[in-house]
Write an enzyme that holds these catalytic residues in place. Structure first.
Site, short mmCIF file in Angstrom:
data_model
loop_
_atom_site.label_atom_id
_atom_site.label_comp_id
_atom_site.label_asym_id
_atom_site.label_seq_id
_atom_site.Cartn_x
_atom_site.Cartn_y
_atom_site.Cartn_z
CG ASP A 32 -6.74 44.04 30.77
OD1 ASP A 32 -6.29 42.97 31.27
OD2 ASP A 32 -6.30 44.55 29.73
CG ASP A 36 -7.84 48.56 35.26
OD1 ASP A 36 -6.68 48.22 35.58
OD2 ASP A 36 -8.16 48.89 34.09
CB SER A 81 31.36 37.96 31.98
OG SER A 81 32.74 37.92 32.08
CG LEU A 82 28.32 33.25 30.65
CD1 LEU A 82 27.00 33.22 29.90
CD2 LEU A 82 28.54 31.93 31.38
CD GLU A 113 20.27 29.19 32.41
OE1 GLU A 113 20.22 30.43 32.36
OE2 GLU A 113 20.86 28.58 33.30
CE LYS A 115 25.94 35.41 26.55
NZ LYS A 115 25.65 36.80 26.23
NE ARG A 136 28.82 41.12 34.35
CZ ARG A 136 30.08 41.53 34.17
NH1 ARG A 136 30.32 42.77 33.89
NH2 ARG A 136 31.08 40.68 34.28
CB CYS A 411 40.46 72.74 6.40
SG CYS A 411 41.85 71.62 6.25
CB CYS A 469 43.56 66.82 6.96
SG CYS A 469 43.54 68.61 7.09
S1 IVH Z 1 24.86 33.24 33.45
C1 IVH Z 1 28.28 32.75 35.69
N1 IVH Z 1 22.83 32.82 31.87
O1 IVH Z 1 25.40 37.01 29.49
C2 IVH Z 1 27.67 33.21 34.50
N2 IVH Z 1 24.05 34.83 31.61
O2 IVH Z 1 28.69 37.08 29.88
C3 IVH Z 1 26.89 34.43 34.65
N3 IVH Z 1 23.18 36.31 29.90
O3 IVH Z 1 26.28 39.31 31.92
C4 IVH Z 1 25.87 34.62 33.66
N4 IVH Z 1 21.49 35.06 29.29
O4 IVH Z 1 23.88 39.32 31.18
C5 IVH Z 1 23.82 33.65 32.20
N5 IVH Z 1 20.97 32.36 30.58
C6 IVH Z 1 21.97 33.17 30.90
C7 IVH Z 1 22.16 34.40 30.26
C8 IVH Z 1 23.22 35.19 30.64
C9 IVH Z 1 22.12 36.20 29.09
C10 IVH Z 1 24.14 37.43 29.91
C11 IVH Z 1 24.35 38.01 31.28
C12 IVH Z 1 25.82 38.06 31.53
C13 IVH Z 1 26.39 37.69 30.19
C14 IVH Z 1 27.53 36.71 30.43
#
Ligand code: IVH
Length: 719
Positions: A32, A36, A81-82, A113, A115, A136, A411, A469
């Protein structure tokens, strides 16, 4: 001077490479102190030659505080979203749907992956230089949080050189999160400094990104993993595996728990492996994500309802925890309903500290029979509010059962049952009921139509499991609740009117009516003298009140707190009538013609506007506001399903029924559960039964649930 300039460029490179080793490879090669020293040298050169500094210099992570709020930014490509799977069967269905869609039986490769439980962001790199960081938001438009993103040390300000040239423009999608040990340290510090502790790492990460001052964000231990790609100009990829390997070569952080599976069975195994090592993983995860690896297949599958068909999140089961009930009391809401709430010995459920749990109503109270001193199992799934699953009665000296109060705890007015009325047309001659209605307005209409002198209307009160109430506006909780709702974010959105300030203003008679809020500035000097107020806070309050006076119609309608009128109904009212005057004037018949408004809700709205006190209050309020009305003419033309009635039946596997319903409704459809000759389309899923038969008989157009996407894109194709 040339030599110094060369050294300046070189030292930046050296620092960047150490950042990479430290933050990405987790394998620092210097101490470190040595690091620095390098930074010191960089700063020294920059102080002598400020004109050399560019925003990519490692010294420029923490920029200046922006003046106002974050600007908005439209993503080049939508952030999807998923969809969720909760068990192996859901996952199997997901895989089968893909095979069916592709018309193949071949193996599919899935990229697996963890989540991450954090906040999704999009990073824009132009020719390798980070130019923007965006939240997002709603998936289409996010907030420009570039200055905060730049403080995240593992996010490269310039991509690392590799054999692959940088694209002209690249949207890197990923998750900002906080590691568990960093989160604990952060909270310990907060506790020590008497600051607010965060409930979980996700809240801490999301909250840190929304700090207006990047200097504050820079003190938060934020981390980042890339998990996707948006727009990419100037480079074609073949599959996800390639994307992540190229990202990695550019110095972007990629989760090393990611893995390629060559079959769905390997996905099952991945889920099990990650689930069993969950507690040893250094960051919070709430499941795993499976994505079709090949981009060409992803493209073929497309998306539905803002979720890709080629990806799914397999969530871990909701977590349960055991705790003890310390007390049970009744809380008065803004509508006067008394809700039983259990006070619990604080317990962490799925990453969130829970110390209160609503018991909803008297039926639930009876079913669970929770008593002070009993044990209780609390469950939470994702963001869902904690639920008491069961009570474990205390073995000895169990306390008495909880009784509903006779008097309001706030009350002391009488507590009454919240009856729901039904209106029956009686044939008095024969003393027989003729027909029942959910509202008096419908019953009256029927009476007028029949002209029968022997008929009259009788109100029948049905007991509900809710108690109320009877104090009305005289009850301080109801009164304050009304204003708390009025000023809340989704309503008039007035900052600086928190519970304590509001209560002080109410108690000192400054606020008796909604309109009083808009003349508060006339009492400026008196307010400045009050406890908890000062010149600055009064200034801010007056400013945010003035800002709120310009309001979209639906927000105003929502803020009035009309019973049963939530955000969606408020939007529907605004979009149908187009102005406050038209809503006020609307008749019961006009109202039931509005999407999603049935006779019971229509009656509540009519009652609200017929009430003299409400009318007087509105008459004072409206001149204080500038209402932004929607343009109902363009709206009508623009909505795809406007005027169409659509029914849904059978098991829909592509999305949840609610999602489908919302999707159709957002495009103007009226979604019904029954079929009639007025139904325009029936969306039929698996095991569709009698409704499908009826639709065929009535000649209603039928859409196979597997074709929802095409239907939503272009309903005319199903004509
Ligand atoms: S892919 C097309 N991969 O989950 C899909 N999302 O509802 C787009 N998230 O808003 C997301 N880990 O914030 C993806 N390995 C991952 C993730 C991931 C967390 C979150 C992400 C997204 C939500 C999906």
């Amino acid at each position: 001077m040339n030599k110094l300039n060369e050294r300046y460029i070189q030292i930046q490179k050296i620092i960047r490479s150490h950042d990479y080793k430290y933050y990405i490879l987790d394998d620092p090669s210097i101490t470190d102190h040595e690091y620095d020293e390098l930074l010191k040298e960089l700063n020294q050169i920059e102080s002598e030659h400020p004109d050399w500094i560019t925003s990519e210099s490692p010294s420029q992570r923490v920029g200046i505080k922006p003046e106002q709020d974050f600007a908005t930014f439209k993503h080049f490509q939508q952030m999807l979203s998923l969809a969720n799977a909760f068990n192996e069967e859901d996952l199997k269905n997901f895989h089968d749907r893909i095979l069916k869609n592709l018309g193949t039986n071949e193996q599919i490769e899935y990229f697996c992956e963890p989540k991450m439980d954090g906040a999704a962001v999009s990073l824009i790199y132009e020719k390798g230089i980070l130019t923007k960081g965006v939240t997002r938001g709603d998936g289409t438009i996010g907030e420009d949080i570039t200055s905060n993103i730049r403080t995240v040390r593992s996010i490269p300000l310039i991509l690392k050189d590799s054999d692959i040239p940088f694209p002209d423009l690249l949207e890197v999608r990923g998750e900002i999160f906080i590691k568990k040990p960093d989160f604990d340290t952060l909270n310990l510090k907060a506790q020590k400094n008497d600051e607010k502790v965060f409930a979980n790492p996700r809240n801490a990460a999301a909250g840190s990104l929304r700090q207006l001052d990047p200097a504050v964000t820079s003190l938060r231990p934020l981390a980042f993993y890339a998990h996707g790609i948006g727009l990419c100009k100037g480079k074609e990829f073949v599959n996800l595996q390639e994307i992540f390997s190229v990202f990695s070569s550019w110095g972007l952080p990629i989760n090393n728990l990611n893995k390629l599976a060559t079959s769905i069975d390997e996905c099952f195994q991945y889920f099990k492996d990650i689930a069993s090592s969950r507690s040893a993983i250094s960051f919070e995860i709430d499941g795993v994500v499976f994505k079709v690896n090949e981009l060409s297949i992803q493209k073929q599958l497309g998306e539905i309802a803002r979720s890709p068909r080629w990806a799914i999140a397999h969530k871990f089961p909701a977590e349960e925890a055991h705790t003890e009930i310390e007390n049970i009391d009744f809380q008065v809401g803004r509508t006067g309903i008394l809700t039983p709430v259990a006070k619990l010995k604080t317990v962490n459920v799925g990453g969130v500290n829970v110390s209160n749990c609503t018991l909803h109503n008297l039926d639930e109270l009876k079913r669970l029979d929770p008593r002070v001193g009993d044990g209780a199992v609390i469950k939470r799934a994702g963001d869902v509010i904690p639920k008491m699953v069961r009570v474990i009665p205390k073995k000895k000296n169990r306390a008495n059962a909880v009784e509903a109060p006779q008097k309001c705890p706030s009350c002391f007015s009488d507590v009454v049952f919240n009856y729901q009325s039904e209106w029956t047309i009686m044939d008095t001659d024969k003393s027989k009921p003729v027909k029942k209605f959910a509202s008096i307005y419908e019953a009256q209409k029927y009476l007028e139509k029949t002209h029968s002198p022997d008929f009259n209307i009788m109100e029948e009160r049905l007991e509900t499991p809710f108690i109320k109430c009877s104090g009305g506006n005289r009850c301080p909780e109801i009164f304050q609740g009304k204003f708390t709702h009025f000023v809340s974010r989704k309503a008039m959105d007035i900052d600086g009117l928190g519970q304590e300030i509001l209560s002080a203003l109410i108690n000192n008679d400054y606020i008796k009516d909604f309109a009083d809020i808009y003349v508060l500035q006339e009492h400026r000097e008196e307010l400045e003298q009050m406890e908890r107020f000062g010149k600055k806070s009064v200034d801010n309050l007056v400013q945010s009140i003035a800002k709120s006076a310009s309001v979209e119609l639906y927000k105003l309608v929502f803020s009035l707190g009309i019973e049963e009128v939530g955000e969606t109904t408020a939007r529907n009212l605004a979009n149908t009538f187009g102005s406050m005057e038209a809503i006020q004037r609307s008749s019961f018949d006009d109202l039931i013609a509005v999407q999603d408004i049935g006779p019971r809700v229509a009656a509540k709205i009519t009652d609200y506007f017929c009430d003299a006190e409400n009318s007087a209050s509105l008459e004072k309020l409206l001149p204080c506001l500038t209402i932004i009305n929607p343009d109902i003419n363009t709206m009508k033309e623009g909505i795809k399903f406007s005027g169409l009635q659509i029914a849904i039946t059978g098991k829909i596997s592509l999305m949840s029924r609610d999602e489908l319903k919302n999707l159709l409704m957002s495009e103007g459809a009226k979604v019904t559960s029954s079929i009639s000759k007025n139904t325009d389309y029936l969306i039929a899923g698996e095991n569709a039964g009698s409704k499908l038969e009826k639709a065929k008989t009535l000649g209603v157009r039928i859409v196979d649930a597997d074709n929802i996407n095409t239907f939503v894109d272009d309903p005319k194709k199903f004509f």
